[in-house]
Enzyme design. Structure first.
Site, mmCIF file in Angstrom:
data_model
loop_
_atom_site.group_PDB
_atom_site.id
_atom_site.type_symbol
_atom_site.label_atom_id
_atom_site.label_comp_id
_atom_site.label_asym_id
_atom_site.label_seq_id
_atom_site.Cartn_x
_atom_site.Cartn_y
_atom_site.Cartn_z
ATOM 1 N N TYR A 139 0.861 -1.182 0.000
ATOM 2 C CA TYR A 139 0.000 0.000 0.000
ATOM 3 C C TYR A 139 0.895 1.228 0.000
ATOM 4 O O TYR A 139 1.532 1.549 0.999
ATOM 5 C CB TYR A 139 -0.889 -0.043 1.237
ATOM 6 C CG TYR A 139 -1.940 1.028 1.356
ATOM 7 C CD1 TYR A 139 -2.287 1.853 0.299
ATOM 8 C CD2 TYR A 139 -2.620 1.199 2.563
ATOM 9 C CE1 TYR A 139 -3.265 2.831 0.433
ATOM 10 C CE2 TYR A 139 -3.599 2.162 2.711
ATOM 11 C CZ TYR A 139 -3.926 2.970 1.644
ATOM 12 O OH TYR A 139 -4.897 3.934 1.788
ATOM 13 N N LYS A 167 -1.700 -1.463 -3.853
ATOM 14 C CA LYS A 167 -2.778 -0.476 -3.786
ATOM 15 C C LYS A 167 -2.113 0.885 -3.899
ATOM 16 O O LYS A 167 -1.333 1.278 -3.033
ATOM 17 C CB LYS A 167 -3.561 -0.592 -2.476
ATOM 18 C CG LYS A 167 -4.668 0.466 -2.355
ATOM 19 C CD LYS A 167 -5.356 0.427 -0.998
ATOM 20 C CE LYS A 167 -6.366 1.572 -0.886
ATOM 21 N NZ LYS A 167 -6.992 1.653 0.455
#
Length: 305
Positions: A139, A167
């Protein structure tokens, strides 16, 4: 190499964590909401992320949430548990507990606050990836962690057998495309305004906060693109944009705006935990109006078919 799409889904929702009116974890509500989202097109759910209020939920609550949602959705949706903390040992513990509780993958941001250099970030991410048998979604969200997972670091980490996806909330579209073109990492848009743009250049899908309240509409954008209807995908993304703006760019955290709208829709949500504060009446009204415009447009389009 080109991006691949692992079995994590395309339309993933960064699910809120429902609480009771007294602020306790609402597992029944979480199961109802998860079932609702899965039935309306979310083939993956991210639990205990930013939108899920991870800073104010306990380790035990995180474990219970994974187990309850797993029971509710079965195999209809993959479960990705956010496990990142500023402490490597704690993060490893959370990853192992997520695996035991039934998660399909873990979401792992760079350690926040201490702002370590890239070699330390890489070591943290590798140690956590080595701690379980689960796939890892990195992330990249520097606005929250204070540090990037730099493209060169991502290129090296892409060689790890369990690091499979990213992400992306870097707001660096060029860097995202560069890594996608050179690795097999599956890229997910972490900002709703980028869902179609990243998908169009080979992304795997999105991790959407807006999907908490508009799951079918978020999924429809990706479906239209997959069907070759690029003009339709653009139209559907544009139709969503006012709601994206109201929820994500109005000065309130997405957790707050999502819970305000879910409450208005009669879906499980409950209060936010301090230090977050609920949407004030004016903001709540503006959110409901943006949502009402979207649903009116959806109904009008459906009626014309």
């Amino acid at each position: 190499m080109t991006s691949t799409r692992p079995a994590l889904g395309r339309a993933l929702c960064a699910m809120i964590t429902p609480f009771t009116s007294s602020g306790a974890l609402d597992l029944d509500g979480a199961q109802r909401l998860a079932g609702h989202l899965a039935a309306r097109g979310c083939d993956g759910l991210v639990l205990s992320g930013t939108t899920g209020e991870s800073p104010t939920t306990s380790d035990a609550e995180k474990r219970s949430l994974i187990a309850a949602v797993r029971e509710a959705v079965g195999t209809r949706a993959t479960l990705i548990a956010s496990v990142g903390t500023p402490d490597t040992a704690h993060t490893v513990t959370l990853a192992r507990e997520a695996e035991r509780a039934g998660a399909d993958a873990v979401l792992l941001a760079a350690p926040y606050y201490s702002r370590p250099p890239q070699d330390a970030i890489e070591a943290y991410l590798r140690e956590t990836a080595d701690a379980t048998g689960l796939p890892v979604v990195l992330y990249d969200v520097p606005v929250r962690t204070g540090v990037r997972i730099e493209p060169d670091t991502l290129l090296r980490l892409s060689e790890h057998p369990r690091i499979v996806a990213v992400k992306d909330c870097s707001n660096d579209f060029l860097a995202a495309q560069t890594v996608m073109a050179r690795t097999d990492l599956a890229y997910y848009a972490g900002c709703d305004e980028h869902n179609l743009a990243l998908y169009a250049v080979g992304g795997a899908g999105c991790v959407s906060t807006v999907a908490n309240v508009a799951p079918s509409e978020v999924r429809a954008v990706l479906d239209a693109f997959d069907e070759g209807d690029t003009a339709g995908a653009v139209r559907l993304q544009h139709r969503l944009t006012p709601l994206v703006e109201a929820m994500m760019a109005g000065g309130l955290p997405g957790t707050v705006t999502a819970k305000a709208l879910l409450a208005a829709l009669g879906l499980p949500a409950g209060p936010v935990r301090p230090p977050l504060c609920p949407a004030d009446p004016g903001a709540a009204t503006a959110l409901r109006e943006a949502y009402a415009r979207l649903t009116a447009e959806v109904s009008s389009t459906t009626a014309r078919r």
